[in-house]
Design an enzyme around this catalytic site. Structure first.
Site, PDB file in Angstrom:
ATOM      1  N   ARG A 170       0.870  -1.176   0.000  1.00 40.73           N
ATOM      2  CA  ARG A 170       0.000   0.000   0.000  1.00 40.73           C
ATOM      3  C   ARG A 170       0.910   1.230   0.000  1.00 40.73           C
ATOM      4  NH1 ARG A 170      -2.007  -3.519   4.024  1.00 40.73           N
ATOM      5  NH2 ARG A 170      -4.104  -4.322   3.584  1.00 40.73           N
ATOM      6  N   LYS A 195      -2.206  -2.428   7.864  1.00 41.29           N
ATOM      7  CA  LYS A 195      -3.388  -2.015   8.603  1.00 41.29           C
ATOM      8  C   LYS A 195      -3.411  -2.681   9.976  1.00 41.29           C
ATOM      9  CE  LYS A 195      -6.469  -0.947   4.733  1.00 41.29           C
ATOM     10  NZ  LYS A 195      -7.778  -1.251   4.092  1.00 41.29           N
ATOM     11  N   HIS A 263      -2.728   2.879  -6.171  1.00 44.69           N
ATOM     12  CA  HIS A 263      -3.284   1.654  -5.590  1.00 44.69           C
ATOM     13  C   HIS A 263      -3.557   0.599  -6.660  1.00 44.69           C
ATOM     14  CE1 HIS A 263      -4.684  -0.337  -1.999  1.00 44.69           C
ATOM     15  NE2 HIS A 263      -5.796  -0.714  -2.617  1.00 44.69           N
ATOM     16  N   ARG A 266      -0.872  -1.966  -6.853  1.00 43.27           N
ATOM     17  CA  ARG A 266      -0.993  -3.059  -5.884  1.00 43.27           C
ATOM     18  C   ARG A 266      -1.958  -4.125  -6.406  1.00 43.27           C
ATOM     19  NH1 ARG A 266      -1.108  -4.652  -0.269  1.00 43.27           N
ATOM     20  NH2 ARG A 266      -3.227  -5.044   0.483  1.00 43.27           N
ATOM     21  N   HIS A 289      -3.740  -9.173   3.611  1.00 41.19           N
ATOM     22  CA  HIS A 289      -5.188  -9.211   3.783  1.00 41.19           C
ATOM     23  C   HIS A 289      -5.533 -10.034   5.016  1.00 41.19           C
ATOM     24  CE1 HIS A 289      -6.027  -8.417  -0.769  1.00 41.19           C
ATOM     25  NE2 HIS A 289      -5.875  -7.301  -0.075  1.00 41.19           N
ATOM     26  N   TYR A 298      -9.478 -11.263  -6.646  1.00 39.47           N
ATOM     27  CA  TYR A 298      -8.594 -11.257  -7.810  1.00 39.47           C
ATOM     28  C   TYR A 298      -8.851 -12.443  -8.725  1.00 39.47           C
ATOM     29  CZ  TYR A 298      -6.234  -7.526  -5.373  1.00 39.47           C
ATOM     30  OH  TYR A 298      -5.966  -6.343  -4.751  1.00 39.47           O
TER      31      TYR A 298
END
Length: 327
Positions: A170, A195, A263, A266, A289, A298
């Protein structure tokens, strides 16, 4: 849509307002939520309390704890009437649940009504990756040499974008790297903080390490080991907006659409890995994730591309299959 109550203060008595302030501070300080997320949660709570004020009078903590499911459904219906989408409604419920859990932790009781209200169903948006050639072009400083910018800045931007595409970071993760942790030639991996302040280790490709080394060799500013790896034109921390602006400038020269963003690199990292038979669980770990379902988006992107190729090239695409001759 703009907030319909942009400057209206929070309604409620003193204990409720104090609890709301303490909850907001906890989100930012202890849970380390992004500033934009905290601001959105605060806005959602304010809109909900304004709604309660109009229906039930000035809200209090006992009022919130004693809510009925119909009160929450009425709020959701009112927001729908304001043309608020499912994603925003889902975030609003998440914010209200967060505030309710705070009240429960503080001993005020359980807001049982929130457990009886389902979140709206939202179709998850598919990532929009770039073609391989476009992704590579964005990370090539040489292709933007005609821009009226100093060469070291072009190298800096290329190094940041190389980390987004070559390592799947990110933009906040790339700009959060310190000089001490710079992924240089000979480095196999870099540890990034994602995150929720979760750290993960990401492999570093030689081409990415070379881009970072080229930037460091050209950077005119001193970079202390504990300081940021990437700096702005005056040597201060680099803002994500600068990278976003650099990509926006490059889009025109490369003939790319508005979906070409930092982004998107990514997304391209994950999609291109998957297209080369990358293992889904490994890609989840590389991207950081929390849920495999996020990474599984994806697979839909890849399947969509296959169907597009089929529709464009297969002789039977778009044509009805003739019935078999049974005579």
């Amino acid at each position: 849509m703009k907030d319909p109550h942009p400057i209206v203060p929070l309604p409620g008595d003193a204990p409720l307002l104090s609890a709301a302030r303490a909850w907001s501070e906890e989100l930012a300080r202890e849970r380390r939520m992004a500033a934009n997320t905290v601001e959105a949660y605060e806005r959602d709570l304010r809109q909900f309390l304004i709604h309660l004020d109009g229906r039930l009078g000035a809200p209090t903590i006992p009022t919130v704890v004693a809510l009925k499911p119909r009160d929450l459904r009425a709020f959701m219906a009112a927001r729908r009437a304001d043309d608020i989408g499912g994603r925003s409604l889902m975030r609003a419920l998440a914010g209200l649940r967060s505030f309710a859990k705070y009240l429960e932790r503080e001993g005020h009781g359980t807001v049982a009504a929130l457990g009886a209200v389902r979140s709206p169903k939202v179709e998850r948006r598919l990532p929009r990756p770039l073609p391989v050639a476009a992704a590579r072009a964005l990370t090539d400083a040489g292709l933007r040499a005609d821009e009226d910018r100093e060469p070291w800045i072009l190298m800096r931007d290329a190094a940041v974008l190389a980390l987004l595409y070559g390592a799947g970071l990110r933009i906040s993760e790339a700009l959060g790297l310190s000089r001490r942790d710079a992924p240089l030639p000979g480095t196999d991996a870099v540890t990034v903080t994602g995150k929720g302040a979760k750290a993960r280790m990401v492999p570093v490709l030689p081409v990415v390490a070379d881009a970072v080394a080229a930037y460091l060799a050209a950077c005119p500013h001193p970079l202390p080991p504990e300081g940021p790896l990437f700096v702005g034109a005056r040597g201060g921390p680099l803002s994500p907006r600068i990278i976003q602006y650099a990509v926006a400038r490059a889009r025109g020269g490369l003939g790319l659409t508005g979906s070409a963003t930092p982004h998107a690199l990514r997304h391209s990292f994950a999609t291109h890995l998957l297209a080369r038979q990358g293992e889904l669980r490994a890609i989840q770990e590389l991207l950081g994730h929390a849920s495999l379902s996020t990474t599984q988006l994806y697979t839909k992107v890849d399947a969509g591309r296959l169907m597009s190729a089929f529709d464009a090239t297969h002789p039977r695409a778009g044509r009805p299959v003739p019935p078999r001759d049974r005579t």
